[in-house]
Write an enzyme that holds these catalytic residues in place. Structure first.
Site, mmCIF file in Angstrom:
data_model
loop_
_atom_site.group_PDB
_atom_site.id
_atom_site.type_symbol
_atom_site.label_atom_id
_atom_site.label_comp_id
_atom_site.label_asym_id
_atom_site.label_seq_id
_atom_site.Cartn_x
_atom_site.Cartn_y
_atom_site.Cartn_z
ATOM 1 N N SER A 1 -26.933 -6.210 11.160
ATOM 2 C CA SER A 1 -26.631 -5.701 9.828
ATOM 3 C C SER A 1 -25.153 -5.350 9.761
ATOM 4 O O SER A 1 -24.582 -4.857 10.742
ATOM 5 C CB SER A 1 -27.454 -4.431 9.564
ATOM 6 O OG SER A 1 -26.927 -3.746 8.441
ATOM 7 N N ARG B 1 -24.022 -2.962 8.303
ATOM 8 C CA ARG B 1 -23.933 -1.502 8.418
ATOM 9 C C ARG B 1 -24.023 -1.027 9.871
ATOM 10 O O ARG B 1 -23.732 0.134 10.151
ATOM 11 C CB ARG B 1 -25.010 -0.823 7.569
ATOM 12 C CG ARG B 1 -24.750 -0.959 6.068
ATOM 13 C CD ARG B 1 -25.707 -0.121 5.242
ATOM 14 N NE ARG B 1 -25.295 -0.035 3.849
ATOM 15 C CZ ARG B 1 -25.827 -0.735 2.841
ATOM 16 N NH1 ARG B 1 -26.815 -1.589 3.078
ATOM 17 N NH2 ARG B 1 -25.388 -0.583 1.605
ATOM 18 N N GLN C 1 -36.451 -7.319 -0.861
ATOM 19 C CA GLN C 1 -35.506 -8.053 -1.718
ATOM 20 C C GLN C 1 -35.914 -9.519 -1.841
ATOM 21 O O GLN C 1 -35.853 -10.107 -2.934
ATOM 22 C CB GLN C 1 -34.102 -7.930 -1.122
ATOM 23 C CG GLN C 1 -33.061 -8.785 -1.793
ATOM 24 C CD GLN C 1 -31.688 -8.512 -1.227
ATOM 25 O OE1 GLN C 1 -31.075 -7.520 -1.567
ATOM 26 N NE2 GLN C 1 -31.207 -9.359 -0.348
ATOM 27 N N HIS D 1 -22.189 -11.799 9.801
ATOM 28 C CA HIS D 1 -22.608 -11.828 11.208
ATOM 29 C C HIS D 1 -23.568 -12.997 11.379
ATOM 30 O O HIS D 1 -23.836 -13.736 10.412
ATOM 31 C CB HIS D 1 -23.226 -10.480 11.600
ATOM 32 C CG HIS D 1 -24.296 -10.012 10.665
ATOM 33 N ND1 HIS D 1 -25.480 -10.691 10.479
ATOM 34 C CD2 HIS D 1 -24.349 -8.942 9.818
ATOM 35 C CE1 HIS D 1 -26.228 -10.058 9.598
ATOM 36 N NE2 HIS D 1 -25.566 -8.997 9.156
ATOM 37 N N GLU D 2 -24.121 -13.116 12.571
ATOM 38 C CA GLU D 2 -25.004 -14.254 12.875
ATOM 39 C C GLU D 2 -26.191 -14.351 11.912
ATOM 40 O O GLU D 2 -26.702 -15.441 11.679
ATOM 41 C CB GLU D 2 -25.516 -14.148 14.318
ATOM 42 C CG GLU D 2 -24.740 -14.949 15.318
ATOM 43 C CD GLU D 2 -24.588 -16.430 14.935
ATOM 44 O OE1 GLU D 2 -25.599 -17.088 14.660
ATOM 45 O OE2 GLU D 2 -23.445 -16.907 14.898
ATOM 46 N N GLY E 1 -20.702 -10.150 2.295
ATOM 47 C CA GLY E 1 -19.613 -10.307 3.256
ATOM 48 C C GLY E 1 -19.830 -9.533 4.528
ATOM 49 O O GLY E 1 -20.943 -9.121 4.843
ATOM 50 N N HIS F 1 -26.245 -13.781 8.669
ATOM 51 C CA HIS F 1 -25.793 -14.549 7.496
ATOM 52 C C HIS F 1 -25.596 -16.023 7.861
ATOM 53 O O HIS F 1 -25.975 -16.920 7.104
ATOM 54 C CB HIS F 1 -24.456 -14.015 6.977
ATOM 55 C CG HIS F 1 -24.467 -12.575 6.566
ATOM 56 N ND1 HIS F 1 -23.816 -11.592 7.275
ATOM 57 C CD2 HIS F 1 -25.036 -11.945 5.509
ATOM 58 C CE1 HIS F 1 -23.973 -10.433 6.659
ATOM 59 N NE2 HIS F 1 -24.717 -10.607 5.598
HETATM 60 P P1 AMP Z 1 -26.057 -8.708 2.771
HETATM 61 O O1 AMP Z 1 -24.690 -9.233 2.984
HETATM 62 O O2 AMP Z 1 -26.425 -7.574 3.657
HETATM 63 O O3 AMP Z 1 -26.371 -8.465 1.310
HETATM 64 O O4 AMP Z 1 -27.033 -9.866 3.210
HETATM 65 C C1 AMP Z 1 -26.918 -11.165 2.659
HETATM 66 C C2 AMP Z 1 -28.110 -11.978 3.064
HETATM 67 O O5 AMP Z 1 -28.170 -12.052 4.489
HETATM 68 C C3 AMP Z 1 -29.439 -11.342 2.621
HETATM 69 O O6 AMP Z 1 -30.309 -12.377 2.188
HETATM 70 C C4 AMP Z 1 -29.926 -10.684 3.878
HETATM 71 O O7 AMP Z 1 -31.326 -10.551 3.929
HETATM 72 C C5 AMP Z 1 -29.436 -11.651 4.927
HETATM 73 N N1 AMP Z 1 -29.356 -11.001 6.246
HETATM 74 C C6 AMP Z 1 -28.693 -9.857 6.554
HETATM 75 N N2 AMP Z 1 -28.898 -9.535 7.850
HETATM 76 C C7 AMP Z 1 -29.716 -10.487 8.361
HETATM 77 C C8 AMP Z 1 -30.303 -10.721 9.643
HETATM 78 N N3 AMP Z 1 -30.104 -9.888 10.675
HETATM 79 N N4 AMP Z 1 -31.093 -11.802 9.808
HETATM 80 C C9 AMP Z 1 -31.319 -12.661 8.758
HETATM 81 N N5 AMP Z 1 -30.785 -12.502 7.532
HETATM 82 C C10 AMP Z 1 -29.998 -11.441 7.335
#
Ligand code: AMP
Length: 284
Positions: free
Chosen positions: A187, A189, A155, A36-37, A33, A39
């Site tokens: 991110s 974060r 990952q 952002h762009e 959740g 996702h």
């Molecule tokens: P997260 O919500 O951080 O667990 O991320 C969910 C999915 O989105 C994971 O597969 C991440 O690698 C991907 N993701 C997060 N940030 C980015 C980004 N800046 N560019 C591409 N994919 C992303």
């Protein structure tokens, strides 16, 4: 477009099965959740491969250590549902923790191979938690494709290995890292960063990209160049550096002379925020 939110595995399965019965291909984007762009780009990539996209929102407790930011992790479900729908996702799976980990839950995973080193040296609990939740999510949904970002490159490698090892019939697709106008990898974060910390954070991709270009041009100097990159990260104001390492792309084995496809990966902390990033290194 609007998206339907479901909270149970049964409802998720019913919807995905009915798409399959219509002969439609399905893609799944697992997330924590705070979308952002980055996702949303994965949803769009999924829809290039498949006819329907689903996205999950679940802040997975088993991949956080007790001292990490599970409680503080940003949560914004209503905005996430709107954003996911605007990117074309028609189904959102947003379970609560008890739907995912029922009382008496007793299974855990231990992964080696691409899970060894890098993140595991600093977050030993992490890939066990990720492997468990990803295996569950993929088995629950049963989609044709699942899309993961290269942002979390280790990952992505771990998930590809996991799916092979467990014969999960979902094809894993990696999506490129989405960056802001100055190259900072998006991110959830990043929301923690103060303006001063953001300025420091913005130096990380520059250090990474110049080191990758230098190593590609002069691979024999890789170790020295990595040392210079590590010093630069601290000089630029990061409080600590977990790693700046060159690995073989895909397997994440140590990069040895003669290898062509490398990946340079970094993790560093500014204030209370730990940032990760990576880039391809093409030698020769
Ligand atoms: P997260 O919500 O951080 O667990 O991320 C969910 C999915 O989105 C994971 O597969 C991440 O690698 C991907 N993701 C997060 N940030 C980015 C980004 N800046 N560019 C591409 N994919 C992303």
């Amino acid at each position: 477009m609007s998206a339907r939110v479901v909270r149970t595995v049964a409802d998720l399965r019913t919807q995905v099965s009915s798409w399959r019965e219509e002969g439609l291909k399905t893609a799944y984007v697992p997330t924590m959740g705070s979308l952002h762009e980055g996702h949303l780009s994965l949803v769009r990539l999924g829809l290039e491969k498949a006819d329907r996209a689903a996205l999950s929102i679940f802040v997975n407790p088993t991949q956080f250590a007790p001292h990490e930011d599970f409680d503080a992790y940003p949560r914004a479900e209503a905005a996430d549902v709107r954003a996911a729908a605007s990117a074309g996702a028609e189904l959102i799976f947003a379970p609560n923790a008890s739907e995912m980990y029922a009382e008496g839950f007793a299974t855990s995973f231990e992964m080696k191979g691409p899970a060894e080193g890098l993140e595991t040296d600093f977050r030993p609990h992490f890939f066990g938690g990720v492997a468990l939740v990803v295996a569950k999510l993929l088995i629950q949904a049963g989609t044709d494709y699942a899309i993961f970002g290269e942002k979390d490159y280790q990952q992505l490698c771990v998930v590809k290995r996991l799916v092979k090892d467990l014969d999960i019939p979902t094809e894993i697709v990696g999506g490129p890292i989405v960056r802001d106008e100055e190259g900072l990898a998006l991110s959830s974060r990043n929301a923690y960063l103060s303006p001063e910390e953001l300025a420091v954070a913005r130096t990380l991709n520059k250090t990474l990209f110049t080191a990758a270009a230098d190593i590609a041009a002069e691979p024999a100097r890789a170790e020295v160049r990595l040392g210079e990159g590590r010093a630069e990260i601290i000089r630029n104001g990061f409080n600590s550096l977990d790693y700046l390492e060159l690995r073989q792309a895909g397997t994440l084995a140590p990069f040895t002379p003669g290898m062509k496809e490398g990946r340079l990966l970094v993790a560093a902390t500014i204030g209370r925020t730990r940032l990760i990033d990576n880039v391809a290194v093409e030698v020769g």
